[in-house]
Design a protein around this motif. Structure first.
Motif, PDB file in Angstrom:
ATOM      1  N   ILE A  36      -3.473  -1.010  -1.969  1.00 53.27           N
ATOM      2  CA  ILE A  36      -3.376   0.454  -1.805  1.00 53.27           C
ATOM      3  C   ILE A  36      -2.135   0.776  -0.972  1.00 53.27           C
ATOM      4  O   ILE A  36      -1.375   1.702  -1.280  1.00 53.27           O
ATOM      5  CB  ILE A  36      -4.627   1.038  -1.101  1.00 53.27           C
ATOM      6  CG1 ILE A  36      -5.911   0.579  -1.782  1.00 53.27           C
ATOM      7  CG2 ILE A  36      -4.542   2.554  -1.020  1.00 53.27           C
ATOM      8  CD1 ILE A  36      -7.183   1.125  -1.139  1.00 53.27           C
ATOM      9  N   VAL A  37      -1.929  -0.014   0.083  1.00 57.10           N
ATOM     10  CA  VAL A  37      -0.773   0.229   0.959  1.00 57.10           C
ATOM     11  C   VAL A  37       0.524  -0.016   0.180  1.00 57.10           C
ATOM     12  O   VAL A  37       1.522   0.695   0.364  1.00 57.10           O
ATOM     13  CB  VAL A  37      -0.843  -0.661   2.228  1.00 57.10           C
ATOM     14  CG1 VAL A  37       0.246  -0.261   3.207  1.00 57.10           C
ATOM     15  CG2 VAL A  37      -2.224  -0.575   2.884  1.00 57.10           C
ATOM     16  N   ALA A  38       0.486  -1.005  -0.724  1.00 52.80           N
ATOM     17  CA  ALA A  38       1.685  -1.303  -1.535  1.00 52.80           C
ATOM     18  C   ALA A  38       2.037  -0.121  -2.439  1.00 52.80           C
ATOM     19  O   ALA A  38       3.218   0.147  -2.692  1.00 52.80           O
ATOM     20  CB  ALA A  38       1.456  -2.558  -2.366  1.00 52.80           C
ATOM     21  N   ILE A  39       1.029   0.588  -2.917  1.00 51.14           N
ATOM     22  CA  ILE A  39       1.301   1.787  -3.731  1.00 51.14           C
ATOM     23  C   ILE A  39       2.013   2.827  -2.851  1.00 51.14           C
ATOM     24  O   ILE A  39       3.016   3.434  -3.265  1.00 51.14           O
ATOM     25  CB  ILE A  39      -0.020   2.373  -4.298  1.00 51.14           C
ATOM     26  CG1 ILE A  39      -0.701   1.382  -5.252  1.00 51.14           C
ATOM     27  CG2 ILE A  39       0.216   3.723  -4.964  1.00 51.14           C
ATOM     28  CD1 ILE A  39      -0.166   1.319  -6.655  1.00 51.14           C
ATOM     29  N   ALA A  40       1.506   2.985  -1.625  1.00 52.15           N
ATOM     30  CA  ALA A  40       2.134   3.940  -0.695  1.00 52.15           C
ATOM     31  C   ALA A  40       3.580   3.538  -0.424  1.00 52.15           C
ATOM     32  O   ALA A  40       4.492   4.385  -0.422  1.00 52.15           O
ATOM     33  CB  ALA A  40       1.340   3.997   0.603  1.00 52.15           C
ATOM     34  N   ALA A  41       3.814   2.238  -0.225  1.00 57.26           N
ATOM     35  CA  ALA A  41       5.181   1.745   0.033  1.00 57.26           C
ATOM     36  C   ALA A  41       6.084   2.033  -1.162  1.00 57.26           C
ATOM     37  O   ALA A  41       7.261   2.388  -0.999  1.00 57.26           O
ATOM     38  CB  ALA A  41       5.142   0.249   0.327  1.00 57.26           C
TER      39      ALA A  41
ATOM     40  N   VAL B 131       7.249   5.590  -1.076  1.00 55.66           N
ATOM     41  CA  VAL B 131       8.326   5.738  -0.077  1.00 55.66           C
ATOM     42  C   VAL B 131       9.655   5.259  -0.666  1.00 55.66           C
ATOM     43  O   VAL B 131      10.687   5.926  -0.534  1.00 55.66           O
ATOM     44  CB  VAL B 131       7.965   4.942   1.207  1.00 55.66           C
ATOM     45  CG1 VAL B 131       9.161   4.825   2.135  1.00 55.66           C
ATOM     46  CG2 VAL B 131       6.787   5.600   1.921  1.00 55.66           C
ATOM     47  N   ASP B 132       9.615   4.125  -1.342  1.00 59.44           N
ATOM     48  CA  ASP B 132      10.842   3.589  -1.959  1.00 59.44           C
ATOM     49  C   ASP B 132      11.363   4.532  -3.039  1.00 59.44           C
ATOM     50  O   ASP B 132      12.561   4.800  -3.113  1.00 59.44           O
ATOM     51  CB  ASP B 132      10.577   2.216  -2.592  1.00 59.44           C
ATOM     52  CG  ASP B 132      10.494   1.115  -1.554  1.00 59.44           C
ATOM     53  OD1 ASP B 132      10.828   1.366  -0.386  1.00 59.44           O
ATOM     54  OD2 ASP B 132      10.079  -0.006  -1.918  1.00 59.44           O
TER      55      ASP B 132
ATOM     56  N   GLU C  76      13.213   7.249  -1.718  1.00 58.26           N
ATOM     57  CA  GLU C  76      14.338   6.778  -0.900  1.00 58.26           C
ATOM     58  C   GLU C  76      14.230   7.259   0.534  1.00 58.26           C
ATOM     59  O   GLU C  76      15.175   7.791   1.113  1.00 58.26           O
ATOM     60  CB  GLU C  76      15.668   7.205  -1.543  1.00 58.26           C
ATOM     61  CG  GLU C  76      15.845   6.559  -2.910  1.00 58.26           C
ATOM     62  CD  GLU C  76      17.127   6.941  -3.616  1.00 58.26           C
ATOM     63  OE1 GLU C  76      17.969   7.578  -2.996  1.00 58.26           O
ATOM     64  OE2 GLU C  76      17.240   6.578  -4.806  1.00 58.26           O
ATOM     65  N   MET C  77      13.061   7.041   1.114  1.00 58.34           N
ATOM     66  CA  MET C  77      12.834   7.508   2.487  1.00 58.34           C
ATOM     67  C   MET C  77      13.284   6.497   3.543  1.00 58.34           C
ATOM     68  O   MET C  77      13.304   6.832   4.726  1.00 58.34           O
ATOM     69  CB  MET C  77      11.358   7.805   2.681  1.00 58.34           C
ATOM     70  CG  MET C  77      10.931   9.047   1.952  1.00 58.34           C
ATOM     71  SD  MET C  77       9.188   9.289   2.157  1.00 58.34           S
ATOM     72  CE  MET C  77       9.081  11.035   1.839  1.00 58.34           C
ATOM     73  N   GLY C  78      13.586   5.303   3.129  1.00 60.75           N
ATOM     74  CA  GLY C  78      14.156   4.337   4.068  1.00 60.75           C
ATOM     75  C   GLY C  78      13.136   3.395   4.690  1.00 60.75           C
ATOM     76  O   GLY C  78      11.931   3.520   4.522  1.00 60.75           O
TER      77      GLY C  78
ATOM     78  N   PRO D 280       1.640  15.696  -4.642  1.00 58.07           N
ATOM     79  CA  PRO D 280       2.939  15.121  -5.026  1.00 58.07           C
ATOM     80  C   PRO D 280       3.211  13.847  -4.218  1.00 58.07           C
ATOM     81  O   PRO D 280       2.654  13.688  -3.126  1.00 58.07           O
ATOM     82  CB  PRO D 280       3.926  16.228  -4.630  1.00 58.07           C
ATOM     83  CG  PRO D 280       3.249  16.948  -3.516  1.00 58.07           C
ATOM     84  CD  PRO D 280       1.770  16.883  -3.785  1.00 58.07           C
ATOM     85  N   PRO D 281       4.079  12.955  -4.716  1.00 58.55           N
ATOM     86  CA  PRO D 281       4.370  11.723  -3.971  1.00 58.55           C
ATOM     87  C   PRO D 281       4.836  11.972  -2.527  1.00 58.55           C
ATOM     88  O   PRO D 281       4.551  11.172  -1.633  1.00 58.55           O
ATOM     89  CB  PRO D 281       5.486  11.071  -4.799  1.00 58.55           C
ATOM     90  CG  PRO D 281       5.237  11.567  -6.192  1.00 58.55           C
ATOM     91  CD  PRO D 281       4.718  12.960  -6.053  1.00 58.55           C
ATOM     92  N   SER D 282       5.506  13.108  -2.292  1.00 55.70           N
ATOM     93  CA  SER D 282       5.998  13.386  -0.932  1.00 55.70           C
ATOM     94  C   SER D 282       4.856  13.523   0.079  1.00 55.70           C
ATOM     95  O   SER D 282       5.070  13.398   1.284  1.00 55.70           O
ATOM     96  CB  SER D 282       6.844  14.664  -0.925  1.00 55.70           C
ATOM     97  OG  SER D 282       6.057  15.734  -1.427  1.00 55.70           O
ATOM     98  N   ALA D 283       3.624  13.745  -0.387  1.00 56.29           N
ATOM     99  CA  ALA D 283       2.486  13.908   0.528  1.00 56.29           C
ATOM    100  C   ALA D 283       2.188  12.621   1.304  1.00 56.29           C
ATOM    101  O   ALA D 283       1.446  12.644   2.282  1.00 56.29           O
ATOM    102  CB  ALA D 283       1.245  14.330  -0.254  1.00 56.29           C
ATOM    103  N   ILE D 284       2.804  11.516   0.885  1.00 58.04           N
ATOM    104  CA  ILE D 284       2.507  10.246   1.556  1.00 58.04           C
ATOM    105  C   ILE D 284       2.960  10.270   3.024  1.00 58.04           C
ATOM    106  O   ILE D 284       2.476   9.491   3.843  1.00 58.04           O
ATOM    107  CB  ILE D 284       3.122   9.041   0.787  1.00 58.04           C
ATOM    108  CG1 ILE D 284       2.405   7.741   1.182  1.00 58.04           C
ATOM    109  CG2 ILE D 284       4.620   8.903   0.967  1.00 58.04           C
ATOM    110  CD1 ILE D 284       0.975   7.695   0.850  1.00 58.04           C
TER     111      ILE D 284
END
Ligand SMILES: NC(=O)C1=CN([C@@H]2O[C@H](COP(=O)(O)OP(=O)(O)OC[C@H]3O[C@@H](n4cnc5c(N)ncnc54)[C@H](O)[C@@H]3O)[C@@H](O)[C@H]2O)C=CC1
Ligand SMILES: O=C(CO)COP(=O)(O)O
Length: 429
Positions: free
Chosen positions: A207-212, A215-216, A219-221, A336-340
């Motif tokens: 699950i954490v890998a999906i979150a990562a 982020v990738d 391009e959040m760094g 949306p993905p930005s909600a992470i």
């Protein structure tokens, strides 16, 4: 009598597991040389059957191309004949197929058979969550250990150095046999008596890998990704302990814990597909992207996020796991993905002490107050709220009488707040 091993599964990791085992059965005298590998049969674009090609070329051309498995690996599309005579079964299939696989084996397995699960995932039943090792034990009536770790299959196929963890409950002797069967100079295996802890690590890190990956994709760094991994690890520890109080802290420092979390967030398939999902702003589904990018290989993280969310929802734990819940909401298109990165203050959700008894504290008055304040704080810092609304709410907050603990929390939030308004208000500007 020699031990006879069958590998049930033949995907990317299944094929590498067969290769590791085949190397060892040839050199260890207490194992029969031949390793059977059950293959979920499929036709290749050439029209040939995958099983025939594996047996002809000694290579799984679809799931692990370019790697020889060892001449003593025999592919078999018939699951009953594949397990016949085996007293050691290695289960390694995507978790969504495991119940169907086990049901086919009911009544076909000897009582003294030992199993090990390399499957990262869980099932959620009406009665509650069920780990895959438990599913195997219950359906087949046999003991089941687990092997998890920082094990990107393609790297181990190339014999690059890595480590893994065997988790067992009672049968130490069986665990030692598994260590012997899998270990090589480049694949170091350690056994720990914490089957649930090891299996929860392997399951939840996806699950954490999906979150990562989100982020990738945005391009959040690296700092953001590290933050997400840290918050994710805390949720992994907390969730594991809430489900299984016996889970040991030390397990999270084994290969199955922090090391697997790191490697999967850097180089795994879950990360890769989530990256593409975020780049497409959630407009293309995970199913589409998985089919396009993985050539038949399967993701575990999206389904696991859904399964874990069902548990959280059922038990009223959703607010305590903002990262897990948000990954699920994003992956089904509800956010949306930005909600992470809009999880609120994760420290309030995941207190630094990781003992299960801290859960009781989450309902205690100071902690409740912290959570209410976190919600206020999230509202205040929300971009959609105007500056005036922020000032009014912040004044309201400041006019309330807080306990010392809450004030401490508030000052921490204020120090970290991106909004200058809160700081100006604090100074009476
Ligand atoms: N690939 C990796 O790097 C690693 C994977 N794992 C875990 O190992 C488990 C298995 O993964 P992989 O071996 O990588 O598989 P995979 O994702 O590479 O392959 C999918 C497999 O599922 C089979 N399959 C497709 N439809 C099926 C059905 N209806 N019934 C039964 N089987 C079906 C395919 O034939 C193929 O063998 C997963 O839980 C995964 O998380 C663990 C460590 C590393
Ligand atoms: O479990 C893995 C590495 O240990 C592989 O993870 P992915 O399924 O994300 O590739």
């Amino acid at each position: 009598m020699k031990n006879k091993v069958t590998v049930v599964g033949s995907g990317n990791w299944g094929s590498v597991a067969a290769k590791l085992i085949a190397f060892n059965t040839l050199r260890l005298s207490n194992f029969d040389d031949e390793v059977r590998m059950w293959v979920f049969e499929e036709k290749l674009p050439s029209g040939e059957k995958l099983t025939d090609v594996i047996n002809k070329t000694n290579e799984n051309v679809k799931y692990l191309p370019g790697i020889k498995l060892g001449k003593n690996v025999v592919a078999d599309p018939d699951i009953e004949s594949a397990v016949k005579g085996a007293n050691m079964l290695v289960f390694v299939s995507p978790h969504q197929f495991m119940e169907g696989i086990c049901k086919k084996l009911v009544g076909k397995i000897g009582k003294d058979t030992e199993a090990i699960s390399l499957v990262k995932g869980m099932e959620v039943k009406k009665e509650g969550p069920c780990m895959i090792s438990t599913l195997i034990s219950r359906l087949l009536g046999i003991n089941c250990s687990v092997l998890m770790g920082a094990n990107i299959a393609n790297e181990i196929a190339l014999e690059k150095f890595s480590e893994a963890t065997v988790g067992y409950s009672q049968n130490k002797e069986a665990a030692e046999k598994w260590v012997q069967l899998f270990g090589t100079p480049y694949f170091i295996v350690t056994a720990v008596q914490d089957v649930e802890g090891v299996e929860m690590c392997g399951t939840l890190k996806n699950i954490v890998a999906i979150a990562a990956g989100f982020v990738d994709g945005m391009e959040m760094g690296n700092n953001t990704k590290a933050a997400i991994m840290r918050i994710g690890l805390k949720e992994m520890i907390k969730f594991s302990k809430m489900l299984f109080p016996s889970v040991k802290d030390s397990t999270f420092f084994e290969s199955c814990g922090v090391a697997d979390l790191i490697t999967t967030c850097l180089g795994g398939r879950n990360r890769k597909v989530a990256d593409a999902y975020a780049k497409n702003q959630g407009k293309r589904s995970f199913d589409q992207l998985e089919a396009e990018l993985l050539n038949g290989q399967k993701l575990q993280g999206v389904l696991t996020a859904k399964e874990v969310y069902e548990v959280l929802n059922d038990r009223g734990w959703v607010e305590m796991f903002p990262l897990f819940s948000t990954v699920h909401a994003i992956s089904i298109g509800r956010l949306p993905p930005s909600a992470i990165v809009e999880l609120g203050d994760s420290r309030a959700c995941c207190p630094s002490s990781i003992s299960p008894s801290t859960e009781l504290q989450s309902e205690s008055p100071p902690f409740k107050m912290k959570n209410q304040m976190r919600e206020h704080a999230v509202q205040i810092s929300s971009r959609s709220n105007g500056e005036r609304v922020r000032k009014r709410r912040l004044k309201m907050l400041l006019s309330q009488k807080f306990e010392n603990d809450s004030l401490l929390f508030f000052s921490q939030w204020w120090l970290l707040s991106p909004s200058k308004t809160s700081q100006n208000l604090m100074y009476g500007k």
